[in-house]
Each structure stands twice: as structure tokens, then as C-alpha cells.
Design a protein around this motif. Structure first.
Motif, PDB file in Angstrom:
ATOM      1  N   VAL A 164      20.006  14.061  32.319  1.00  0.00           N
ATOM      2  CA  VAL A 164      20.991  14.685  33.196  1.00  0.00           C
ATOM      3  C   VAL A 164      22.397  14.402  32.682  1.00  0.00           C
ATOM      4  N   VAL A 165      22.628  13.155  32.309  1.00  0.00           N
ATOM      5  CA  VAL A 165      23.959  12.787  31.822  1.00  0.00           C
ATOM      6  C   VAL A 165      24.282  13.503  30.512  1.00  0.00           C
ATOM      7  N   LEU A 166      23.330  13.549  29.603  1.00  0.00           N
ATOM      8  CA  LEU A 166      23.589  14.224  28.325  1.00  0.00           C
ATOM      9  C   LEU A 166      23.843  15.715  28.504  1.00  0.00           C
ATOM     10  N   ARG A 167      23.152  16.348  29.432  1.00  0.00           N
ATOM     11  CA  ARG A 167      23.437  17.767  29.708  1.00  0.00           C
ATOM     12  C   ARG A 167      24.868  17.923  30.193  1.00  0.00           C
ATOM     13  N   TYR A 168      25.287  17.045  31.101  1.00  0.00           N
ATOM     14  CA  TYR A 168      26.648  17.092  31.618  1.00  0.00           C
ATOM     15  C   TYR A 168      27.659  16.883  30.483  1.00  0.00           C
ATOM     16  N   VAL A 169      27.398  15.870  29.664  1.00  0.00           N
ATOM     17  CA  VAL A 169      28.305  15.537  28.560  1.00  0.00           C
ATOM     18  C   VAL A 169      28.443  16.706  27.598  1.00  0.00           C
ATOM     19  N   ARG A 170      27.344  17.315  27.258  1.00  0.00           N
ATOM     20  CA  ARG A 170      27.388  18.436  26.308  1.00  0.00           C
ATOM     21  C   ARG A 170      28.152  19.621  26.889  1.00  0.00           C
ATOM     22  N   GLU A 171      28.044  19.834  28.180  1.00  0.00           N
ATOM     23  CA  GLU A 171      28.794  20.926  28.807  1.00  0.00           C
ATOM     24  C   GLU A 171      30.271  20.582  28.959  1.00  0.00           C
ATOM     25  N   ALA A 172      30.564  19.294  29.175  1.00  0.00           N
ATOM     26  CA  ALA A 172      31.951  18.874  29.363  1.00  0.00           C
ATOM     27  C   ALA A 172      32.747  18.989  28.064  1.00  0.00           C
ATOM     28  N   GLY A 173      32.066  18.754  26.952  1.00  0.00           N
ATOM     29  CA  GLY A 173      32.757  18.863  25.661  1.00  0.00           C
ATOM     30  C   GLY A 173      33.834  17.820  25.507  1.00  0.00           C
ATOM     31  N   GLY A 174      34.824  18.137  24.739  1.00  0.00           N
ATOM     32  CA  GLY A 174      35.930  17.219  24.531  1.00  0.00           C
ATOM     33  C   GLY A 174      36.150  16.927  23.067  1.00  0.00           C
ATOM     34  N   ASN A 175      37.307  16.388  22.771  1.00  0.00           N
ATOM     35  CA  ASN A 175      37.673  16.027  21.409  1.00  0.00           C
ATOM     36  C   ASN A 175      36.699  14.950  20.916  1.00  0.00           C
ATOM     37  N   PRO A 176      35.904  15.214  19.882  1.00  0.00           N
ATOM     38  CA  PRO A 176      34.856  14.286  19.459  1.00  0.00           C
ATOM     39  C   PRO A 176      35.381  13.062  18.704  1.00  0.00           C
TER      40      PRO A 176
END
Length: 173
Positions: free
Chosen positions: A1-13
């Protein structure tokens, strides 16, 4: 669940999500790592009911990596955040050994409600970002103003189920 959220949130890597090697923004990486640490029940046990090591370490790692601080500075950042959280928690309420000495069951003790997790993470984050005293004070104030109270354990008086996290969302901290 967290990884799905993180991938959708994106951000400067610029900060790593531990265990995956994926990179995202410091905010999102700290959140993901904090939630993962909670899921693994990777919490320290200081002399109080607070587990401050998780949010302090996750904030320091994410922001420290983004700012490319040295290993020595990273350890100092974690130590400072933990020290601040430990001092706040000890100054705010009873210690677990005191509870046990009185014969109370820790599960029934309501304990302190100061958002020590969030405040300690703010101290670590400010150190990792090398902020000045005034900006550090603002960071602590913002963390406190936007922190939920520590909910403690579920009781008859407080039967709320808190799915997918413990009594404090250390990812959010």
C-alpha cells in the motif's frame, strides 16, 4: 500500500526507499521508510512509552541523503533528534519503570500526549538541513501544530481501530 502511494506521489528522486532501492523526494522517502519500520515493528524502547528512534532515523536518512551529509554528520543528526525526543518525553510524563513499580499495567496507562515523535523528527530534520536556530524553532512549532495527539492503546473508552499503523503513524512523523 505504501509503495503504491509513493510511486503515485512521485517527487525529485534524491532519497532512497529502504529495501527497494527506489528513489523519491525526502518527504515521501521518510514517510515510506517510517511506515515500513512500523510494519516490521522496528521500534526502539527508551525509558518511556515513546518509540522515537524510527521517525528520527527516517527523517535523518532521507534529508541527509538529499543534502549529501557525511556519515559522521548523519550520526550526529540522529543522536540530536533522539536526545531531543528523549528529553521531551522524560520531561512530559511518567517513565515505564515507574508504572511497573506502582503495579499499573502499561496497556491501561494513558500516559503523555505530547507528539514527541513528530517534534524529535523535526529536530533531526532541521539538523540534517543545517538550519539556523530560528528556522529550527519554526520546524518544531510546525511539527507540533500539525501533529495528532498520541492515542495510546485501544481501551473500552477508546475503541477506535487504527488500521495499517500503530498508535502513532511514524511515517507521518
Amino acid at each position: 500500500v505504501v509503495l503504491r502511494y509513493v510511486r503515485e506521489a512521485g517527487g525529485n528522486p534524491v532519497s532512497t526507499i529502504l529495501g527497494t532501492g527506489e528513489q523519491t523526494s525526502p518527504l515521501v522517502a521518510a514517510y515510506a521508510n517510517g511506515r515500513t519500520a512500523d510494519a516490521l515493528d522496528s521500534t526502539d524502547t527508551f525509558m518511556t512509552v515513546f518509540h522515537i528512534g524510527n521517525p528520527v532515523t527516517c527523517a535523518a536518512l532521507a534529508l541527509g541523503e538529499a543534502r549529501r551529509i557525511s556519515g559522521q554528520e548523519l550520526l550526529a543528526t540522529i543522536a540530536l533528534g533522539y536526545e531531543a525526543g528523549a528529553r521531551m518525553s522524560l520531561g512530559e510524563g511518567a517513565r515505564v519503570p515507574d508504572i511497573l513499580h506502582r503495579g499499573e499495567k502499561p496497556a491501561t496507562w494513558r500516559g503523555p500526549r505530547l507528539p514527541v515523535h513528530h517534534l524529535a523528527a523535526a529536530v533531526a530534520g532541521a539538523k540534517a538541513l543545517r538550519t539556523d536556530e530560528r528556522t529550527t524553532a519554526y520546524a518544531i512549532g510546525i511539527a507540533g501544530a500539525n501533529s495528532p495527539p498520541h492515542l495510546g492503546t485501544r481501551t473500552e473508552e477508546f475503541p477506535l481501530e487504527q488500521p495499517l499503523h500503530k498508535y502513532v503513524d511514524n511515517g507521518r512523523a
